[in-house]
Motif scaffolding. Structure first.
Motif, mmCIF file in Angstrom:
data_model
loop_
_atom_site.group_PDB
_atom_site.id
_atom_site.type_symbol
_atom_site.label_atom_id
_atom_site.label_comp_id
_atom_site.label_asym_id
_atom_site.label_seq_id
_atom_site.Cartn_x
_atom_site.Cartn_y
_atom_site.Cartn_z
ATOM 1 N N SER A 60 -17.478 -14.297 33.663
ATOM 2 C CA SER A 60 -16.645 -15.434 34.325
ATOM 3 C C SER A 60 -17.381 -16.509 34.625
ATOM 4 C CB SER A 60 -16.350 -14.699 35.705
ATOM 5 O OG SER A 60 -16.275 -13.266 35.696
ATOM 6 N N GLU B 205 -15.662 -17.543 27.417
ATOM 7 C CA GLU B 205 -16.828 -16.864 28.205
ATOM 8 C C GLU B 205 -18.120 -16.832 27.809
ATOM 9 O OE1 GLU B 205 -14.960 -12.898 27.896
ATOM 10 O OE2 GLU B 205 -16.604 -12.234 26.687
ATOM 11 N N VAL C 218 -18.422 -16.904 41.547
ATOM 12 C CA VAL C 218 -18.221 -17.377 40.055
ATOM 13 C C VAL C 218 -18.478 -18.911 39.986
ATOM 14 C CG1 VAL C 218 -16.642 -17.552 38.278
ATOM 15 C CG2 VAL C 218 -16.644 -15.250 39.305
#
Ligand code: ATP
Ligand code: MG
Length: 592
Positions: free
Chosen positions: A89, A204, A120
């Protein structure tokens, strides 16, 4: 000649095998260079990045399957994230920043409740190489605007609710703020972007770029206890201090479950709820709820918290709720409680031992110092009311004071006090990695913090013959009465020894004869009736213990002003008393 570093004692497990106390270990040939080399990973191509040390370093190891965060929302619903999930994330978040055209060093502000989105965005920002500035979500629109404006915020991440309440009303006065990202699945408000949609479309994979250890990483505003909050600048190598101090002062091990109640809007919440524990690879409990004695005990019990880091104001509130509630919970996993932010009354330390059955370790530091500087150590005798002893690699001195209560310069030099018990301004020798590198846009204010090679903290303290430091008061709060210098803390502590008193704030009131006399504002425990008899009893009680330092006047006050980080705002009590302007109130907590 300094003895060589003993690699046998590099890890806590090795320390335990060597049967060395934490304090003795801390004294064992410590240098910041060794800490950096032996404990931090560093970027593969050289350099140091906080995001890398908290996330990437775990990804190639078994640790990646471990729970990094256990986030409890306000209803008590838990969301867990492993280190691997955090890697993915935060990688998406970093790519998203790149897609928005954000450059390294740009400021990313967060106005988010404590939960997964906050972590995050915070760690993604650091891995990207932008500067993280978390804001306390309870701030009103004006403090939010002022900080984003002063901090040159380019991106803000917030929730739809916080956006509507705090950002939309001031958005047109933030011309430099280019992007506002809003959490949640609903359509984002006009003029904002959906964080969820953008994250879903982002890659990602993210490789942390070359980061100079001296590159700016964090912008933290001070609590505003003594005036207009200052924006303290911290750099990536601060992580060395976060790591080392968590080891020494908080005794963190990889299998700990650690809970720090501070919001990342205050430096404690960033240094010790995000950076330090994740760099150690342990499980962090994150609670979005506000203070509630029942809930907090339940969280300590259910999450099997092993080390709990909180503040005196929270402990005083637990104390107000009594011992029975504490004893009704299984706190057997807990090793000790650590406390920071304002003076920890000895009464609270004693209560902690009785009611929680655990030691309470006070420690001292500031937004400016970035990490714990003075602390009680596990296994070392605790002297209730003392802040403890300096961390390794931290040189502390008490400086001789002038008329104004601050360090006195003679021919450009300060005098260091050697005599035990004498009060001086607490000063630190610059050189530890989490030392702030400036107040943003306020170079003169920064320059005023230094004299003769020392950083001047603005706090007054004394040291006993065994090297323990004792807090006396902030330079600005100290009371000068009939030739005595009175630290408000000492007077507050005595008042709190009385069974009816829950909290006290003490100031100096001008007096034609004495210069100033001590006036106390006292909050009584629940169920205690105010009366003139009780007031007289408290005055007598204080006089018996403090003699000439005792308050001449006591008033009952159920709403002592606190900063949002939980400190008694004595300057506001004083301003109200004297009918002076109230000054910057952006960090004042409105209700309690
Ligand atoms: P401002 O600098 O804006 O006036 P502030 O000093 O309260 O606000 P912080 O950096 O959050 O901002 O707090 C650091 C201060 O908190 C210290 O200088 C000290 O006065 C107080 N403090 C922190 N820990 C302790 C402690 N253990 N005992 C006594 N005081 C403490
Ligand atoms: Mg300060």
């Amino acid at each position: 000649m300094s003895s060589p570093w003993k690699p046998v004692l590099k890890t806590p497990a090795e320390r335990a095998r060597a049967n060395l106390s934490l304090y003795a270990w801390a004294r064992h040939d410590f240098t910041w260079e060794h800490a950096r080399r032996d404990w931090l990973h560093g970027l593969p191509g050289g350099g140091l990045n906080i995001g890398y040390e908290t996330v990437d370093r775990h990804l190639g190891t078994e640790h990646r399957y471990k729970t990094a965060l256990r986030c409890l929302d306000r209803r008590g619903v838990t969301t867990e994230l492993t280190y691997a999930e955090l890697g993915r994330s935060t990688g998406r978040f970093a790519n998203l920043l790149g897609r928005l055209g954000v450059r390294r060093g740009d400021r990313v502000f967060l106005l988010l409740p404590r939960g997964p989105d906050l972590y995050v965005a915070a760690l993604g920002t650091l891995r990207f190489g932008a500067v993280l500035s978390p804001l306390f979500p309870a701030f009103g629109p004006e403090p939010v605007r002022e900080r984003i404006d002063r901090g040159d915020g380019v991106v803000l991440v917030t929730t739809p609710e916080l956006y509507a309440a705090k950002v939309a009303p001031v958005r047109d006065r933030l011309p430099g703020l280019r992007h506002v990202l809003v959490t949640g699945d609903d359509r984002p408000p006009a003029g904002t972007l959906s964080l969820g949609a953008m994250l879903a479309g982002a890659d990602e994979r993210w490789v942390v770029g070359a980061t100079d250890p001296g590159e700016m990483a964090l912008l933290h505003f001070t609590s505003g206890t003594t005036g207009r909050p200052k924006g303290a600048v911290h750099v990536h190598e601060a992580v060395v201090a976060h790591y080392a101090t968590a080891l020494y002062a908080l005794d963190l091990h990889p299998d700990d479950v650690f809970w720090c109640t501070a919001d990342p809007g205050w430096v404690t919440g960033t240094s010790y709820s995000i950076v330090a524990p994740l760099a150690h690879g342990l499980t962090v409990v994150v609670d979005a709820g506000e203070f509630d004695a029942q809930r907090w005990y339940r969280t300590l019990e259910q999450e099997r918290v092993t080390v709990w880091y909180t503040a005196p104001t929270a402990l005083r509130m637990l104390m107000r709720h009594g011992t029975t509630l504490a004893r009704g919970h299984d706190l057997s996993a807990l090793r000790f409680v650590a406390s920071v932010g304002e003076p920890l009354n000895p009464e609270v330390v004693v209560w902690g031992q009785q009611a929680l059955g655990r030691p309470v370790h006070d420690n001292w530091w500031q937004t400016e110092t970035g990490a714990i500087m003075i602390s009680n150590f596990a296994g070392l005798e605790i002297r209730p009311g003392s802040m403890g002893r300096p961390l390794p690699g931290v040189e502390v001195a008490l400086l001789d004071r002038g008329e104004d209560g601050r360090a006195r310069l003679t021919d450009g030099h300060v005098g260091v006090i050697a005599e035990p018990g004498a009060v001086g301004e607490l000063a630190l020798r610059p050189g530890w990695p989490s030392m702030f590198r400036g107040y943003l846009h306020e170079p003169e204010r920064y320059a005023r913090c230094f004299a003769d090679g020392w950083y001047l903290s603005g706090d007054l303290a004394r040291q006993d013959a065994d090297g323990y430091f004792w807090f006396v008061g902030r330079g600005d709060d100290v009371i000068k009465s009939a030739g005595h210098l009175i630290g408000p803390f000492e007077v507050e502590n005595v008042l709190m020894e009385h069974p009816t008193v829950a909290e006290a704030g003490v100031i100096g009131r001008p007096d034609p004869v004495a210069g100033e006399v001590v006036k106390a504002f006292v909050t009584l425990r629940p169920g205690v009736e105010r009366s003139d008899d009780l007031r007289l009893e408290l005055l007598g009680f204080a006089r018996r213990r403090l003699g000439g330092l005792a308050p001449k006047e006591i008033v009952f006050d159920d709403h002592l002003p606190h900063t949002r980080s939980g400190k008694v705002m004595r300057r506001l009590l004083r301003a109200r008393e004297l009918g002076l302007p109230e000054g910057d109130l952006s960090t004042l907590e409105s209700t309690r």
